[in-house]
Scaffold this motif. Sequence first.
Motif, mmCIF file in Angstrom:
data_model
loop_
_atom_site.group_PDB
_atom_site.id
_atom_site.type_symbol
_atom_site.label_atom_id
_atom_site.label_comp_id
_atom_site.label_asym_id
_atom_site.label_seq_id
_atom_site.Cartn_x
_atom_site.Cartn_y
_atom_site.Cartn_z
ATOM 1 N N UNK A 204 0.839 -1.202 0.000
ATOM 2 C CA UNK A 204 0.000 0.000 0.000
ATOM 3 C C UNK A 204 0.873 1.251 0.000
ATOM 4 N N UNK A 205 0.512 2.198 -0.855
ATOM 5 C CA UNK A 205 1.099 3.538 -0.840
ATOM 6 C C UNK A 205 0.091 4.487 -0.209
ATOM 7 N N UNK A 206 0.529 5.255 0.785
ATOM 8 C CA UNK A 206 -0.361 6.136 1.534
ATOM 9 C C UNK A 206 0.075 7.580 1.332
ATOM 10 N N UNK A 207 -0.847 8.405 0.800
ATOM 11 C CA UNK A 207 -0.547 9.798 0.464
ATOM 12 C C UNK A 207 -1.411 10.699 1.340
ATOM 13 N N UNK A 208 -0.790 11.436 2.260
ATOM 14 C CA UNK A 208 -1.533 12.276 3.213
ATOM 15 C C UNK A 208 -1.064 13.720 3.147
ATOM 16 N N UNK A 209 -2.025 14.634 3.290
ATOM 17 C CA UNK A 209 -1.719 16.052 3.442
ATOM 18 C C UNK A 209 -2.572 16.627 4.556
ATOM 19 N N UNK A 210 -2.018 17.589 5.275
ATOM 20 C CA UNK A 210 -2.747 18.241 6.360
ATOM 21 C C UNK A 210 -3.676 19.300 5.775
ATOM 22 N N UNK A 211 -4.656 18.816 5.054
ATOM 23 C CA UNK A 211 -5.603 19.676 4.350
ATOM 24 C C UNK A 211 -6.935 18.953 4.306
ATOM 25 N N UNK A 212 -7.998 19.574 4.762
ATOM 26 C CA UNK A 212 -9.304 18.914 4.767
ATOM 27 C C UNK A 212 -9.879 18.807 3.359
ATOM 28 N N UNK A 213 -9.308 19.553 2.426
ATOM 29 C CA UNK A 213 -9.730 19.494 1.030
ATOM 30 C C UNK A 213 -8.910 18.433 0.306
ATOM 31 N N UNK A 214 -9.603 17.523 -0.403
ATOM 32 C CA UNK A 214 -8.896 16.547 -1.244
ATOM 33 C C UNK A 214 -9.043 17.016 -2.685
ATOM 34 N N UNK A 215 -7.968 17.609 -3.207
ATOM 35 C CA UNK A 215 -7.977 18.154 -4.568
ATOM 36 C C UNK A 215 -6.772 17.558 -5.286
ATOM 37 N N UNK A 216 -7.015 16.571 -6.132
ATOM 38 C CA UNK A 216 -5.937 15.756 -6.668
ATOM 39 C C UNK A 216 -6.023 15.663 -8.191
ATOM 40 N N UNK A 217 -4.867 15.844 -8.848
ATOM 41 C CA UNK A 217 -4.773 15.690 -10.292
ATOM 42 C C UNK A 217 -4.082 14.366 -10.609
ATOM 43 N N UNK A 218 -4.615 13.641 -11.579
ATOM 44 C CA UNK A 218 -4.061 12.354 -12.009
ATOM 45 C C UNK A 218 -3.507 12.526 -13.417
ATOM 46 N N UNK A 219 -2.230 12.174 -13.581
ATOM 47 C CA UNK A 219 -1.527 12.345 -14.845
ATOM 48 C C UNK A 219 -1.136 10.971 -15.369
ATOM 49 N N UNK A 220 -1.599 10.617 -16.562
ATOM 50 C CA UNK A 220 -1.345 9.292 -17.117
ATOM 51 C C UNK A 220 -0.376 9.388 -18.285
ATOM 52 N N UNK A 221 0.567 8.446 -18.344
ATOM 53 C CA UNK A 221 1.523 8.434 -19.447
ATOM 54 C C UNK A 221 2.295 7.135 -19.481
#
Length: 996
Positions: A204-221
């Motif tokens: 498992x990869x766990x990605x956390x930020x101290x931000x109540x907003x989850x605003x994430x961009x996904x880049x495929x290549x």
Amino acid sequence: MIQEPQTDKHQIGALTGASKRDNYYELHFETGEIARFYILADGIFRLLLDPKQQFNEENSAFIQFDHFNNNAFEKSRVRATNDSLIIHSGNYQIIFWQKPAIMSIFDETLHGTRMAQSSPIEVGAQQTTEFLDQDKNEFYFGGGLQNGYFSHKGRKIKIKRDHITGKGGVISEVPFFWSNRGYGELRNTRQAGTYDFGKTDSKVTTISHKDQLFDNFYLLGSTPQEILSKFYRLTGKPAMLPKYALGLGHIGNFCTTMWQPSKAAVRNATKIDGNFYTRTKNEELASHKASLNGEENYHFSARAMIDRYQKAHFKLSWFVPNYNVTAANDALDFFNDYAVNQEVAPGFWHQDDLALPEKTTFDFTSDAGLIDSDKAKLQNQLQDKRAIVFSDNGSVGTQKDAALIYGDVGGNWENIATQVAGLVGSNLSGQPLAGAAVDGTVGGGNAQITVRDFEWKAFTPLLFNLDDQGQYSKTPFAYNRKITDINHAYLQLHQRLQSYLYTLNAQARLGQPIVRPLFIDFPEERTNYTEMFSSEFMLGDNLLIAPITSGRENEQGDSLKDNLYLPGKQTMWIDLFTGQKYAGGRVYNNLLYPTWHLPVFVRGGSIFNFGKRDYVIYPQGTSHGVTYEDNGTVDFESNHSQTRITSSFDEEKLVVTVEPTEGQYPGLESDQPTALTLICDAYPENVEVRVNDQIVPLQVYGTLDAFAHASEGIFYNTNYSLPEFSQYQLPKQTALQIKLASHAVATTKIEVTIRDFSYSSEVLGHEITSGVLPSPKLPSVASSKISAHSFELAWTHPAEVQVEINNLLYEGIEGTSFTFHELLPNTRYIIRMRYVIGNKVSEWSDLFGVITKHAAEDYAIQEISVTSNFTSKANHPLDYLTDLKLASEWQTSEPVSPEHPLELTFKFSDVEKLSRMAFVPRNIDHEGDPTEISLAVSTDNENYHVYADHVTWKADSKNKVIGLRDVRAKSVRLTVYRSSGPMVAAREIIFYRAKR
């Protein structure tokens, strides 16, 4: 649904509904959250989950929303199944599963999943977290300049700048990572984050930020270049450096530095105007004071430093005279006049929003928040000329305005490997314009380390010194004549590579890293994704640099080099300086390099432009090259030219083609001569040169002097070498050199055909297995010769051998034993060996295995709470004492004495069975080393008993160890009664638990 009411965190519930709006898909979840999914472009998606449901779509400091339209979204289509919602966009299927509410992205061209969440997103008032599936062959990169690392699999990294410049320090924070599985993620936040790439759970990869907003961009290549180019589409392309930035820079403090008389025998003495001086902070001892223009003493001024570079024949390109101090603008104006007249670009350092001094060409800021405004001010002042900002920190978007430069503690070998990996990691994080100061800022004083540091940094875009911060001078002529001459040769080579570096800068805007790991060019080799050869790098796709990273030498003072890996089994590598050829796909050992000789290898097929259409080609197979040129105007996209060159070598026929130059810019010379240097093995008699399909008869010259004075001609040079290094008696190479007179570059196609060309195809020949050579008996590895990073292999009879370890071939090994270094701890290595005589080899021995031991840090106790009765200095906080980063340093802000001792209390989460405590002293100097201490232990955090009473330590560079065998403790109290200086300092205090 998993809920934690005590921490106000929960995972989002099942997907209960969805709808297509004007420019996004709206998703509803069982736990009340609403998310929006945007399709910005092919392979660029955005998931925005706002607990407050405000959905400020353009809330970002770094995303270029105006670069996107609604076309990709409008072309998308959606369908629902019994258990999921599937959005089709181009060749991708974005699948939102109903229960659990997780997302995955399927690539139809790959017929496989690019990314998948392993469990639902966790939201809370203070933090949001995403959980991702991790494959065993998946590797992760990014996060900014994580110094010392570029590959993060199995590691946990922080997305927060920490003011630590050594290994483990975060120089720049970038909330962006990507995987070789073919996707990247950019979190739209300025808040701190923690990325766990399988350290806690390998699946498992766990990605956390101290931000109540989850605003994430996904880049495929499908390639790293595709992912990075999409990152740049979101955040801005890397800046094009002004060409002066690719020259040698000097950063110093000519405002507050003071000097006192000294003698030549003093190790840190600097020769100025025929006399020797050392820096001092004591005004009573100072005899001279630095200044910008000689207001105090001219020979100690910034102007005089420019003169010193000129006198030493070092071409200085840019200069910052007030590092870390504020200078008056009128003084800077006068200095800038002088610098510009000497063809040196002047800049200034600042931390505040200041007015620009006159003729300022660039600035250097330690405040990343000022980069945008600084760039705008500079551009307004420079008008059509290109502006650039230097900064020692940054984040997402910094790459479009600034170059990242920093310094560390000099004088130690470890920093070379640390900085190589750090610069590679910066490139993989979207900041390719990065550099580190030669020999650091403070510390230093080791000439051998300094020259080796200068050598490899000459193969990076930004080459500079950062002076006046410590006791030792950092100029390239600070040591003896031998070191100065070597530095001078490498500076000239750096200048020769300017066109190559400039082209790499242009290609970086398309997603190509400049200082890059081996896997960019050799993606099929798994080992290139790991840290196994992380101290090597490619400069573009033509040069491999393997810096000298240790002080191991033979009796003649030549550096010993083992574990040098040249990738690509079908690739030929050529030593840039000697012309010696090596087969790729092998690890070379027992190599010797004199001080002047850096291990640099040219990839077979490489094409270089050494400036003004002077092309040098190392033929192998079919290869292509491109050269970008411009005049430094702001708009590079519309004001540059590019020239493409092709080399095709098949058996004995070589064809080299120089295509007509495309593009225009003011000042482009319409007619230019062309020179070709074709590295070869023998004289080729059949040479045909065509210009626009018309054969051009060229005279063959017999001497180099005659050829040099001719405007056109052919010369077979049997003494070809880099002129900067002719004094080092290099083995001479052979090359066919061709010159053509000026032609209109925009309409001229040049084609050279050679039908009897030869260049070392036999290097890639296979060894012949000989039945005469007996197969070796099983080699042996004594358990006592195994460590965490090495083991010694021994065999019976003296011989040259090849050893295969985990499918990598190691050669250059002879005798009856060999120690393999730079291995990974707690790793199983499968080994076999065979004898070698010439090009004949024996059969392989049987396979056997060796497991390296655990590293000492595996037994170090983590997450230790530490308290102190003393306050700590700014940027040297108490938690640096137990962060397990040897590059960080803690300092007290109060003096210690027997009447006022320092008390440090270390608390563990549970009662631990200990083995020892290690105190790691600071490495700049030894002012602040404890010299008298006591140690007490407790099992309940309340009652302490003395374990070591009034122990005396020496103030030196050695670690201090107190054995704690079989001691059980929940906390330990260290009392310091005396110190070697006015404060107490340490890099680390480490507690080790007993081995199980």
